[in-house]
Every structure is written in structure tokens, then in C-alpha cells.
Motif scaffolding. Structure first.
Motif, PDB file in Angstrom:
ATOM      1  N   ILE A  17       0.857  -1.184   0.000  1.00  0.00           N
ATOM      2  CA  ILE A  17       0.000   0.000   0.000  1.00  0.00           C
ATOM      3  C   ILE A  17       0.893   1.234   0.000  1.00  0.00           C
ATOM      4  CG2 ILE A  17      -1.760   1.264   1.294  1.00  0.00           C
ATOM      5  CD1 ILE A  17      -2.420  -1.427   2.706  1.00  0.00           C
ATOM      6  N   ARG A  18       0.659   2.122  -0.953  1.00  0.00           N
ATOM      7  CA  ARG A  18       1.415   3.386  -0.971  1.00  0.00           C
ATOM      8  C   ARG A  18       0.434   4.538  -0.851  1.00  0.00           C
ATOM      9  NH1 ARG A  18       2.928   6.821  -5.749  1.00  0.00           N
ATOM     10  NH2 ARG A  18       4.026   8.528  -4.757  1.00  0.00           N
ATOM     11  N   LEU A  19       0.622   5.339   0.183  1.00  0.00           N
ATOM     12  CA  LEU A  19      -0.219   6.526   0.367  1.00  0.00           C
ATOM     13  C   LEU A  19       0.653   7.754   0.184  1.00  0.00           C
ATOM     14  CD1 LEU A  19      -3.103   7.527   1.220  1.00  0.00           C
ATOM     15  CD2 LEU A  19      -2.112   7.883   3.480  1.00  0.00           C
ATOM     16  N   HIS A  20       0.331   8.538  -0.836  1.00  0.00           N
ATOM     17  CA  HIS A  20       1.073   9.784  -1.080  1.00  0.00           C
ATOM     18  C   HIS A  20       0.236  10.930  -0.536  1.00  0.00           C
ATOM     19  CE1 HIS A  20       3.750  12.607  -2.909  1.00  0.00           C
ATOM     20  NE2 HIS A  20       2.779  13.144  -3.614  1.00  0.00           N
ATOM     21  N   SER A  21       0.698  11.507   0.564  1.00  0.00           N
ATOM     22  CA  SER A  21      -0.082  12.575   1.184  1.00  0.00           C
ATOM     23  C   SER A  21       0.820  13.760   1.529  1.00  0.00           C
ATOM     24  CB  SER A  21      -0.771  12.065   2.451  1.00  0.00           C
ATOM     25  OG  SER A  21       0.197  11.697   3.404  1.00  0.00           O
ATOM     26  N   ALA A  22       0.168  14.891   1.803  1.00  0.00           N
ATOM     27  CA  ALA A  22       0.929  16.102   2.112  1.00  0.00           C
ATOM     28  C   ALA A  22       1.699  15.956   3.420  1.00  0.00           C
ATOM     29  CB  ALA A  22      -0.027  17.296   2.193  1.00  0.00           C
ATOM     30  N   ASP A  23       1.157  15.179   4.342  1.00  0.00           N
ATOM     31  CA  ASP A  23       1.795  14.993   5.643  1.00  0.00           C
ATOM     32  C   ASP A  23       2.027  13.503   5.908  1.00  0.00           C
ATOM     33  OD1 ASP A  23       2.767  15.121   8.173  1.00  0.00           O
ATOM     34  OD2 ASP A  23       0.893  15.786   9.116  1.00  0.00           O
ATOM     35  N   PRO A  24       3.159  12.991   5.446  1.00  0.00           N
ATOM     36  CA  PRO A  24       3.410  11.552   5.615  1.00  0.00           C
ATOM     37  C   PRO A  24       3.433  11.108   7.081  1.00  0.00           C
ATOM     38  CG  PRO A  24       4.992  12.536   4.104  1.00  0.00           C
ATOM     39  CD  PRO A  24       4.244  13.665   4.741  1.00  0.00           C
ATOM     40  N   SER A  25       3.793  12.022   7.974  1.00  0.00           N
ATOM     41  CA  SER A  25       3.873  11.642   9.396  1.00  0.00           C
ATOM     42  C   SER A  25       2.486  11.350   9.977  1.00  0.00           C
ATOM     43  CB  SER A  25       4.559  12.744  10.198  1.00  0.00           C
ATOM     44  OG  SER A  25       3.767  13.918  10.143  1.00  0.00           O
ATOM     45  N   ALA A  26       1.443  11.867   9.304  1.00  0.00           N
ATOM     46  CA  ALA A  26       0.078  11.649   9.809  1.00  0.00           C
ATOM     47  C   ALA A  26      -0.614  10.493   9.086  1.00  0.00           C
ATOM     48  CB  ALA A  26      -0.741  12.919   9.646  1.00  0.00           C
ATOM     49  N   ALA A  27       0.183   9.652   8.436  1.00  0.00           N
ATOM     50  CA  ALA A  27      -0.415   8.532   7.691  1.00  0.00           C
ATOM     51  C   ALA A  27      -1.187   7.613   8.644  1.00  0.00           C
ATOM     52  CB  ALA A  27       0.672   7.748   6.980  1.00  0.00           C
ATOM     53  N   PRO A  28      -2.407   7.252   8.288  1.00  0.00           N
ATOM     54  CA  PRO A  28      -3.200   6.393   9.172  1.00  0.00           C
ATOM     55  C   PRO A  28      -2.654   4.966   9.181  1.00  0.00           C
ATOM     56  CG  PRO A  28      -4.338   6.744   7.107  1.00  0.00           C
ATOM     57  CD  PRO A  28      -3.111   7.582   7.052  1.00  0.00           C
ATOM     58  N   PRO A  29      -3.061   4.167  10.180  1.00  0.00           N
ATOM     59  CA  PRO A  29      -2.661   2.754  10.169  1.00  0.00           C
ATOM     60  C   PRO A  29      -3.138   2.072   8.887  1.00  0.00           C
ATOM     61  CG  PRO A  29      -3.756   3.327  12.231  1.00  0.00           C
ATOM     62  CD  PRO A  29      -3.912   4.492  11.329  1.00  0.00           C
ATOM     63  N   ARG A  30      -2.413   1.055   8.501  1.00  0.00           N
ATOM     64  CA  ARG A  30      -2.744   0.362   7.252  1.00  0.00           C
ATOM     65  C   ARG A  30      -4.169  -0.218   7.276  1.00  0.00           C
ATOM     66  NH1 ARG A  30       1.108   2.908   5.383  1.00  0.00           N
ATOM     67  NH2 ARG A  30       2.805   1.974   4.211  1.00  0.00           N
ATOM     68  N   PHE A  31      -4.629  -0.586   8.453  1.00  0.00           N
ATOM     69  CA  PHE A  31      -5.964  -1.192   8.503  1.00  0.00           C
ATOM     70  C   PHE A  31      -7.041  -0.184   8.097  1.00  0.00           C
ATOM     71  CE2 PHE A  31      -9.886  -2.614  10.660  1.00  0.00           C
ATOM     72  CZ  PHE A  31     -10.037  -3.822   9.985  1.00  0.00           C
ATOM     73  N   ARG A  32      -6.827   1.085   8.442  1.00  0.00           N
ATOM     74  CA  ARG A  32      -7.785   2.124   8.028  1.00  0.00           C
ATOM     75  C   ARG A  32      -7.813   2.240   6.504  1.00  0.00           C
ATOM     76  NH1 ARG A  32      -8.502   6.946  11.993  1.00  0.00           N
ATOM     77  NH2 ARG A  32      -9.650   5.845  13.615  1.00  0.00           N
ATOM     78  N   LEU A  33      -6.616   2.139   5.895  1.00  0.00           N
ATOM     79  CA  LEU A  33      -6.552   2.226   4.428  1.00  0.00           C
ATOM     80  C   LEU A  33      -7.245   1.016   3.810  1.00  0.00           C
ATOM     81  CD1 LEU A  33      -2.851   3.455   4.069  1.00  0.00           C
ATOM     82  CD2 LEU A  33      -4.951   4.822   3.977  1.00  0.00           C
ATOM     83  N   TYR A  34      -7.063  -0.132   4.449  1.00  0.00           N
ATOM     84  CA  TYR A  34      -7.759  -1.335   3.968  1.00  0.00           C
ATOM     85  C   TYR A  34      -9.276  -1.136   4.027  1.00  0.00           C
ATOM     86  CZ  TYR A  34     -10.122  -5.821   4.609  1.00  0.00           C
ATOM     87  OH  TYR A  34     -11.019  -6.851   4.529  1.00  0.00           O
ATOM     88  N   GLU A  35      -9.746  -0.570   5.139  1.00  0.00           N
ATOM     89  CA  GLU A  35     -11.193  -0.351   5.277  1.00  0.00           C
ATOM     90  C   GLU A  35     -11.708   0.606   4.204  1.00  0.00           C
ATOM     91  OE1 GLU A  35     -12.612  -1.005   9.795  1.00  0.00           O
ATOM     92  OE2 GLU A  35     -11.437   0.795   9.493  1.00  0.00           O
ATOM     93  N   ALA A  36     -10.940   1.653   3.921  1.00  0.00           N
ATOM     94  CA  ALA A  36     -11.343   2.605   2.876  1.00  0.00           C
ATOM     95  C   ALA A  36     -11.376   1.909   1.517  1.00  0.00           C
ATOM     96  CB  ALA A  36     -10.377   3.788   2.857  1.00  0.00           C
ATOM     97  N   LEU A  37     -10.398   1.039   1.292  1.00  0.00           N
ATOM     98  CA  LEU A  37     -10.343   0.313   0.017  1.00  0.00           C
ATOM     99  C   LEU A  37     -11.546  -0.625  -0.123  1.00  0.00           C
ATOM    100  CD1 LEU A  37      -7.923  -0.528  -2.294  1.00  0.00           C
ATOM    101  CD2 LEU A  37      -8.327  -2.657  -1.113  1.00  0.00           C
ATOM    102  N   ILE A  38     -11.887  -1.324   0.952  1.00  0.00           N
ATOM    103  CA  ILE A  38     -13.010  -2.264   0.896  1.00  0.00           C
ATOM    104  C   ILE A  38     -14.335  -1.515   0.701  1.00  0.00           C
ATOM    105  CG2 ILE A  38     -14.337  -3.952   2.259  1.00  0.00           C
ATOM    106  CD1 ILE A  38     -11.716  -5.033   1.056  1.00  0.00           C
TER     107      ILE A  38
END
Lengths: 592, 57
Positions: A17-38
Motif C-alpha cells: 500500500i502506498r499513500l502519497h499525502s501532504a503529511d506523511p507523518s500523519a499517515a493512518p494505520p494500514r488497517f484504516r486504508l484497507y477499510e477505505a479500500l473495501i
């Protein structure tokens, strides 16, 4: 027409999973990204929750998407896509491409703070290894070895029961811990109004801040429980491992091994290592044993038997009847040595050649196959040699290169098909033709300097190596590594995707085939039944859950269970199992 | 059916998708130039973003 290349095949692919965001330090846990993807995926296709100890969903095509993490509470994890059980390599390729597209589109429109993309590779720049696995239905043993396997399973059962009791006790102890922690925290809550750092330490972020990591324990307790589980299951693991070594897929493992060790020259995705050397395979250099459970004690095997272990200690614990499925002669052979391919031909050949060699082995058609003296060392030598000149020592004191080994298997498979009573299937012929073409191009291997070699766009490692070489000698390691990894990115900016409009990438799957594979499950497969019930009942009033063995409609004691084990297991069976009682529209079936 | 009579979808699709070898070479050169340019844009950040936090850290 013969049944060659018609066995059930399923592909598992782990996507970074690659998340490109303005604030990389505030990247959410991977599980949140999984939930958004699902959530995004569920707007596109019908999906129901998986009935499994792992977080995941099954779709109406019979495939699954999982959240894969060794320690979810630590915030890590990746996406795993599993194709439905397919008939042969061509169907597997079509469903793999459909899965790639579905997940790429779901990621693109997922509601996240930043651009979410998936990367279909096998190793990141920091040495973490993951990637692709193949599953083939195969005969686990015949004759006395099959008898031995079944006797061994029976003798193992009491140990499995003891392990289940130990696991149950560990859960009870965990609940006791939480009760005790709550008692300790109560005065802090009453006197000080609570203290967040203490709450996090005692209960973990899931319970303190809401669901984030899909596991409701603090990080330290997760690590402790993981260690305790490994300790608890160790005797069972050792006993099962010995049984597998003695009786499971013994002939297949022996005869398939030299083929798999040399297969990276066809199916390898290529990789730039830490020293800047190019390797033919991404995952191959990380393989450290022939047979193992896969990651349990740091092992990265060629033949992964972890699914047997999970079946004994986890699946059968939830449903002891599942233990009986291990007695069947046809079981899942899982191969963990394989790269995530972007090129159609490479992926088709990776699966197709393996399926064909398995057919030949099961038919007893391989006469005195080569035997390697040091298979893992040979694999590493082959992977480290993009010039394809390295040779492997055999037991008969001769030495063969990877291309020569592949040719031996090609000729054996050609003879096997020619000796059959019926005409070989079109898929088997296609495998032979493309296999031979690739080996002809690789032997001898003299890629032209400055222009793309013949197999550019056909084999991943050849394509990737050309792109990395073209970056020039002034390119830094990071720049070249970015080419290595972004080649696999499933987005319009992914380097392989950029190559498609050039017309130099060989495409085996049409857009129409992918569209169909996004809508319907493969025919004559357990996925047919699974997909059917998901389509029929996912929008109904009752909850539907699925896994590889069952579809469960409703909940509690009234739940209806559709068992998939016997559906679509025969290559010549009908498109839909006739033994399945068809329920009236809108009504769940009875227990089948 | 013999091996030789199987149509080659790869060749077919390639023929449909492309124009001439000259065009292919020119298009590939553009892609290679784009890759060369893109790989120089913040490569370390890209590698960090693409790191797999599998959970063992």
C-alpha cells in the motif's frame, strides 16, 4: 480433448500500500486504508464478510480480498487479493488481471487523505518480502504414502485437541487480563478522570480510540500472545512437519523442485538488490528452505505447507469437522517461490508450465528427472545471474544451466502430451508454444546493447532490467530502485502501465474477458457455488459470510451452511453442481 | 490441434495495438525518457511511501 492444464488453480497476491499525502507523518494505520479500500470496492462489486479469523471479504466472483498483517496492532499490513479457484492457467490469468484492475480502481477512489495506490511487487526497498503464491489442486499421495498420511493425521488428532484446549485457555487468560486491567484502571478513571497513556498501555488503541487495527489488544500483549501461540502450537507444528516431510506431495516435491528452481528465468520479476546488482527474481533470493510453514520460524520455503498447519490448529478448531477434509487425496499444493508478474506471458507461463509439469508428474510421465545436489544454493545462483550462464550440479555429476533445465521439462511435457490418448487442450498447446519461444530467445542470451531485447514486454525481469539500465550509469541506487518498484505500481504512472501503449507488451487477456471476470465466477469450480450464493443472498435480510469451504447464510444456530468441498472438483463436471439443492428465490438453502 | 496451429494472441493484440516498428521505437524512447525523468523525482520519499509495514517493526 485431454485434461492437461485443467486442474484447479488459485493465485494469491500481496499488494503493498502506498499513500502519497501532504503529511506523511500523519499517515493512518494500514488497517484504516484497507477499510477505505473495501468500502470503495463494495461500491463496485457485491462483497460479503469473510468467515475467517483474518479480516477480509469475498466477492460475487468467488475471490477474496484480505487484510494481511503479522502484527496488526503495530499499525502495519498489506492487501492480499486471492483469485477464485480457476480451471487452468488461462482462466487464472484472466481473474488475476480482473482482480488487479478492481483493486487498482478501488484504491483510486478510496476515501483517504492522499493518493492511495497499490504496488504489485514482492519486496520493498527495505528488504521486507511478501508477494505472490500459487495454489494447485494436486494428489497428496498414493499407495502406502497415502495410508501413512491418513494414519499420521489420526495419530496427530489428540495432539491437535490438546493444542485447541491450550488456545482456548489462552483466550480465557486474555479475558482475565482485561478484567484485571479494568479493575486497576477504575481508580485512575474515578480519581483523575482517566489517563490516556495508561489506557493505551493497558487496553490498546482499538479499545481506547475506536477500531483502527482490527485487533483489540495493546501492542505488547499482541506480541506476547503471538509468542505464546507459537510456543503452544510448536509440538503440533513439529509433528505435522515430520508427517508432511514423510508423506505429503513427496513425489511432486522431488520431481518439481529442479523445474521451480530454474523457473525464475521465465516468471521472475527482477530486482535491484542492496548492492545495486540486478537479480532475475524478486523473491527467489529470499527463499531459504525447500519445505516449510512459511514465516513461522523465519522460514521462506519453496513449498509452503502453512495452510495445513492453519487447517489443523485454526480452521479445525473453529469447526472440527474441517479436520476430515485433510484426509482427502486431492489437496492444495502451495508454491511460495514466485514473483508478482506484470507481463501477461510471464504470468501465464509461470502458472501454465507448472500446471503442465504437475500433470506430467501425476501421470508418471517424467522419466529420471534431474535431481539437484543443493537446490537452494542453485536457486540463489540462478537468481543472481542475469547472463543465464550459471550451472547447477546434479546428482548424476553433470551440470545444467537454468535454460537447459527448463528445456528438459519442456521436452518431457511435450512427450507427455504427445503420448496421450486424446488431443491436448488448446491451453496446454499454448503453454508449450510460448514456453519454447521464450527458451529459444533466452538460449543463447545476448541482449543487444541500447535497444530492447526480444523478450522485452514479455518477461518482467527482461523488461525491468532494460528500464533500469536505461537510467544510465549516473543514476543513484534510490533512483534505480524506484524504477524497480514503480514498475509494479497499479496506476497510470506505473512504469509497466506506461509501456502498454507502446504496443511492446504482449497482451493475452482482452478487455471483454476482464469485464466478464469482474461480473461472474469461473465455471465448474467451488467458486461457482460461492459466487452464486453471494450474488443471491448478499442483498437479502440475513447476513452472509463466506470462506473457502463454506457459505453461511444467517447467524447463530439457525444459520444455513453451504459446504463447497465437493462442488466443481472434477474437470469434466457440469458448469454448476447438480447436487446442490436450489433454494427458492430470496430464501436461504437448507444445510447441504 | 497441433502446437503450430494455435493462434498467438500476443502477436494478434500487438498487431492491433501498434502501428509500425518505427512508431514503437519512438514511443518506447518517450516512455524511457519519462521513466528516467520520473525516477529522479524524490526517489527516497517514494521508496519510503512504498515501504511495507508488515507489522513486525
Amino acid at each position: 480433448m485431454s485434461n492437461a492444464c485443467q486442474r484447479l488453480v488459485g493465485l494469491e497476491t500481496e499488494y503493498a500500500i502506498r499513500l502519497h499525502s501532504a503529511d506523511p507523518s500523519a499517515a493512518p494505520p494500514r488497517f484504516r486504508l484497507y477499510e477505505a479500500l473495501i468500502a470503495s470496492l463494495s461500491r463496485r462489486v457485491l462483497a460479503v464478510p469473510a468467515k475467517h479469523f483474518k479480516e477480509g471479504v469475498f466477492t460475487a466472483t468467488g475471490g477474496a480480498v484480505w487484510f494481511e498483517a503479522e502484527r496488526p496492532a503495530a499499525g502495519g499490513g498489506l492487501i492480499e487479493g486471492a483469485t477464485p479457484e480457476c480451471r487452468g492457467p488461462r482462466e487464472a490469468l484472466v481473474y488475476q488481471r480482473a482482480q488487479d484492475r478492481l483493486l487498482a480502481e478501488a484504491a483510486k477512489s478510496a476515501a483517504t487523505d492522499g493518493d492511495l495506490v497499490l504496488i504489485k511487487n514482492d519486496r520493498d526497498a527495505f528488504g521486507n518480502v511478501y508477494g505472490a503464491q500459487e495454489n494447485y489442486e494436486a494428489t497428496i499421495a498414493t499407495g502406502w504414502q497415502l495410508v501413512g498420511w491418513r494414519i499420521g493425521l489420526t495419530l496427530l488428532f489428540p495432539l491437535a485437541v490438546v493444542t485447541w484446549i491450550g488456545m482456548a485457555l489462552s483466550i480465557v487468560l486474555t479475558f482475565c487480563y482485561f478484567a484485571l486491567a479494568a479493575l486497576c484502571y477504575l481508580p485512575i478513571q474515578l480519581l483523575l478522570g482517566g489517563k490516556r497513556s495508561v489506557a493505551l498501555l493497558l487496553f490498546g488503541s482499538d479499545l481506547v480510540e475506536g477500531r483502527e487495527h482490527c485487533i483489540h489488544v495493546p501492542v505488547w500483549l499482541e506480541a506476547t500472545l503471538q509468542f505464546a501461540t507459537r510456543l503452544l502450537t510448536a509440538p503440533l507444528a513439529v509433528a505435522l512437519y515430520l508427517l508432511i516431510q514423510a508423506a505429503a506431495f513427496a513425489r511432486i516435491r522431488r520431481q518439481l523442485l529442479p523445474f521451480l528452481v530454474s523457473r525464475p528465468i521465465i516468471g521472475g520479476a527482477g530486482m535491484l538488490d542492496e548492492e545495486g546488482h540486478f537479480r532475475v527474481s524478486d523473491k527467489g533470493p529470499a527463499i531459504n528452505c525447500v519445505t516449510g510453514f512459511g514465516g513461522m520460524v523465519g522460514d521462506r520455503p519453496i513449498f509452503s505447507m502453512g495452510h495445513f498447519f492453519k487447517a489443523v490448529y485454526a480452521d479445525a478448531w473453529f469447526a472440527p469437522r474441517n479436520y476430515l477434509t485433510l484426509y482427502r487425496q486431492r489437496q492444495r499444493l502451495q508454491i511460495a517461490l514466485g514473483d508478482s508478474n506484470m507481463c501477461d506471458v510471464a504470468e501465464f507461463l509461470r502458472v501454465g508450465t507448472t500446471a503442465l509439469v504437475l500433470d506430467a508428474i501425476e501421470a508418471g510421465a517424467l522419466v529420471r528427472p534431474p535431481r539437484l545436489t543443493r537446490p537452494i544454493r542453485t536457486l540463489h545462483q540462478f537468481c543472481a545471474d542475469p547472463s543465464l550462464t550459471a550451472t547447477a550440479k546434479l546428482h548424476n555429476r553433470t551440470a545444467l544451466s537454468a535454460v537447459q533445465l527448463q528445456r528438459w521439462y519442456l521436452e518431457a511435457c511435450r512427450d507427455f502430451l504427445a503420448a496421450g490418448d486424446s488431443e491436448p487442450s488448446e491451453v496446454a498447446c499454448e503453454v508449450i508454444r510460448l514456453w519454447e519461444q521464450a527458451l529459444d530467445q533466452l538460449d543463447p542470451w545476448h541482449p543487444p546493447a541500447g535497444s530492447p531485447p526480444e523478450l522485452f514486454g514479455t518477461l518482467d525481469w527482461v523488461t525491468k532490467k532494460y528500464l533500469i539500465d536505461e537510467a544510465g550509469p549516473e543514476a543513484t541506487w534510490e533512483e534505480r530502485k524506484k524504477i524497480d518498484i514503480r514498475y509494479h505500481e497499479l496506476s497510470p504512472e506505473g512504469y509497466h502501465q506506461l509501456l502498454v501503449p507502446t504496443g511492446m507488451t504482449s497482451i493475452l487477456v482482452s478487455a471483454d474477458e476482464i469485464e466478464r471476470a469482474l461480473r461472474s465466477a469461473p465455471a465448474n469450480s467451488p467458486a461457482t457455488t460461492r459466487g452464486h450464493y453471494i450474488r443471491e443472498f448478499a442483498r437479502g435480510d440475513q447476513p452472509v459470510r463466506a470462506n473457502w469451504q463454506h457459505v453461511v447464510i444467517g447467524h447463530g444456530w439457525d444459520a444455513k451452511v453451504v459446504r463447497l468441498a465437493e462442488h466443481g472438483r472434477q474437470p469434466d463436471a457440469g458448469a454448476f453442481p447438480t447436487s446442490t439443492r436450489q433454494p427458492a428465490p430470496g430464501r436461504p438453502p437448507g444445510r447441504l | 490441434m497441433s502446437v503450430e496451429t494455435i493462434p498467438n494472441p500476443a502477436t494478434q493484440d500487438q498487431t492491433e495495438a501498434t502501428a509500425t516498428p518505427v512508431d514503437q521505437t519512438a514511443t518506447l524512447a518517450k516512455v524511457v525518457a519519462r521513466v528516467r525523468e520520473d525516477c529522479r523525482q524524490a526517489p527516497a520519499e517514494y521508496l519510503k511511501e512504498a515501504e511495507v509495514r508488515h507489522g513486525g517493526e
